[in-house]
Each structure stands twice: as structure tokens, then as C-alpha cells.
Design a protein around this motif. Structure first.
Motif, short mmCIF file in Angstrom:
data_model
loop_
_atom_site.label_atom_id
_atom_site.label_comp_id
_atom_site.label_asym_id
_atom_site.label_seq_id
_atom_site.Cartn_x
_atom_site.Cartn_y
_atom_site.Cartn_z
N GLY A 68 0.81 -1.21 0.00
CA GLY A 68 0.00 0.00 0.00
C GLY A 68 0.84 1.26 0.00
O GLY A 68 0.59 2.19 -0.77
N GLY A 69 1.86 1.29 0.86
CA GLY A 69 2.69 2.49 0.99
C GLY A 69 3.46 2.81 -0.28
O GLY A 69 3.42 3.94 -0.78
N VAL A 70 4.14 1.82 -0.82
CA VAL A 70 4.91 2.05 -2.04
C VAL A 70 3.97 2.32 -3.21
O VAL A 70 4.24 3.18 -4.06
CB VAL A 70 5.85 0.86 -2.33
N GLY A 71 2.82 1.63 -3.23
CA GLY A 71 1.83 1.89 -4.28
C GLY A 71 1.33 3.32 -4.25
O GLY A 71 1.18 3.96 -5.29
N ILE A 72 1.07 3.84 -3.06
CA ILE A 72 0.61 5.23 -2.92
C ILE A 72 1.67 6.19 -3.44
O ILE A 72 1.37 7.13 -4.18
CB ILE A 72 0.27 5.55 -1.45
N ILE A 73 2.90 5.96 -3.06
CA ILE A 73 4.00 6.84 -3.47
C ILE A 73 4.15 6.83 -5.00
O ILE A 73 4.20 7.89 -5.64
CB ILE A 73 5.31 6.41 -2.79
N ASP A 88 0.20 19.21 -3.19
CA ASP A 88 0.50 20.33 -2.30
C ASP A 88 1.38 19.87 -1.13
O ASP A 88 1.72 18.70 -1.00
CB ASP A 88 -0.79 20.99 -1.81
N ILE A 89 1.76 20.83 -0.30
CA ILE A 89 2.67 20.56 0.82
C ILE A 89 2.13 19.51 1.79
O ILE A 89 2.85 18.59 2.17
CB ILE A 89 3.04 21.87 1.56
N PRO A 90 0.85 19.58 2.20
CA PRO A 90 0.35 18.52 3.08
C PRO A 90 0.43 17.12 2.45
O PRO A 90 0.75 16.15 3.14
CB PRO A 90 -1.12 18.92 3.34
N ALA A 91 0.20 17.04 1.15
CA ALA A 91 0.33 15.73 0.47
C ALA A 91 1.78 15.26 0.47
O ALA A 91 2.05 14.08 0.70
CB ALA A 91 -0.20 15.83 -0.96
N ILE A 95 3.12 11.86 2.17
CA ILE A 95 3.91 10.88 1.42
C ILE A 95 5.24 10.63 2.11
O ILE A 95 5.70 9.49 2.20
CB ILE A 95 4.08 11.33 -0.05
N ALA A 96 5.85 11.68 2.65
CA ALA A 96 7.12 11.52 3.39
C ALA A 96 6.90 10.64 4.63
O ALA A 96 7.75 9.81 4.96
CB ALA A 96 7.68 12.88 3.79
N LEU A 97 5.77 10.80 5.29
CA LEU A 97 5.47 9.96 6.44
C LEU A 97 5.27 8.50 6.03
O LEU A 97 5.69 7.58 6.74
CB LEU A 97 4.23 10.48 7.18
N ILE A 98 4.65 8.28 4.88
CA ILE A 98 4.48 6.92 4.37
C ILE A 98 5.85 6.31 4.08
O ILE A 98 6.12 5.16 4.44
CB ILE A 98 3.59 6.91 3.12
N ILE A 99 6.71 7.07 3.42
CA ILE A 99 8.07 6.59 3.14
C ILE A 99 8.78 6.24 4.44
O ILE A 99 9.43 5.20 4.55
CB ILE A 99 8.87 7.63 2.33
N SER A 100 8.64 7.11 5.43
CA SER A 100 9.26 6.85 6.73
C SER A 100 8.74 5.55 7.33
O SER A 100 9.51 4.75 7.87
CB SER A 100 8.96 8.00 7.70
N GLY A 101 7.45 5.32 7.24
CA GLY A 101 6.86 4.09 7.78
C GLY A 101 7.39 2.85 7.08
O GLY A 101 7.72 1.85 7.74
#
Length: 114
Positions: A68-73, A88-91, A95-101
Motif C-alpha cells: 500500500g505504501g509504495v503503491g501510494i507513493i 500540495d505541501i500537506p500531500a 507521502i514523506a510519512l508513508i516513506i518513513s513508515g
């Protein structure tokens, strides 16, 4: 080849098929175009097949989080590059938080042997 390496190979294929399927979902124009709709369906079936093979060696929760995470990115990147959708910045922060996870799971989790 080690079972974990096979599992991650299947996971990589599952992610690629899912991202391509999602790309064809956009191209299907809400299922009004037959060929992109058929490609989308075949790619999604392939993605779930490879995900099912992945969970033979990688726990479901870990595999699904990475899938899911890599797919979203990757999907966000395709949306930005191919479909000219803005991010935008919140997105970007999300995405950075997903990468971190995904990094935390793969580097620090003892759930899956690396």
C-alpha cells in the motif's frame, strides 16, 4: 534463492501491477473505454495473485503495509508526472510519512528476517 528474497520479488511485482492497474483505471474513464478497463482488470488480478504469493513468506500486515505504501507513493508520482496532477505541501508531508513508515518496517522490524 532464499524464500524472503522470493517473497520480496513477488511483492515488487504486486506493486508494479497494482500501480499500472491504477494508471489504467484513470485511462478507463470510469469504465467507459473497453481496452483500458480490460488492462486494468488483468493488472489488478495479477497484483493480487503476486500479493497472495508474497504472504507465503512475508506476514500479511507487513506485506500489505509495503504494498500500500509504495503503491501510494508511485501512484502519486505517476499522477504528478503523467496526468499533471498537483501535489500540495500537506500531500508531500503525508507521502514523506508513508516513506518513513516503510523504512521503519524494513530496517527496524524483527517481524521479517532480512
Amino acid at each position: 534463492m532464499s524464500p524472503i528474497l522470493v517473497g520480496y520479488s513477488f511483492l515488487m511485482l504486486a506493486i508494479i501491477f497494482e500501480v499500472l492497474g491504477t494508471t489504467f483505471l484513470v485511462k478507463s474513464e470510469q469504465f467507459t473505454r473497453l481496452v483500458p478497463t480490460l488492462f486494468m482488470a488483468v493488472l489488478y488480478i495479477g497484483s493480487f495473485y503476486f500479493l497472495s504469493q508474497t504472504i507465503k513468506t512475508i506476514p500479511l500486515g507487513i506485506a500489505y503495509a509495503i504494498w500500500g505504501g509504495v503503491g501510494i507513493i508511485l501512484t502519486a508520482m505517476i499522477g504528478f508526472v503523467i496526468f499533471k496532477q498537483s501535489i500540495d505541501i500537506p500531500a508531500i508531508i503525508g507521502i514523506a510519512l508513508i516513506i518513513s513508515g516503510v523504512i521503519v518496517i524494513n530496517v527496524f522490524s524483527k517481524t521479517v528476517g532480512h
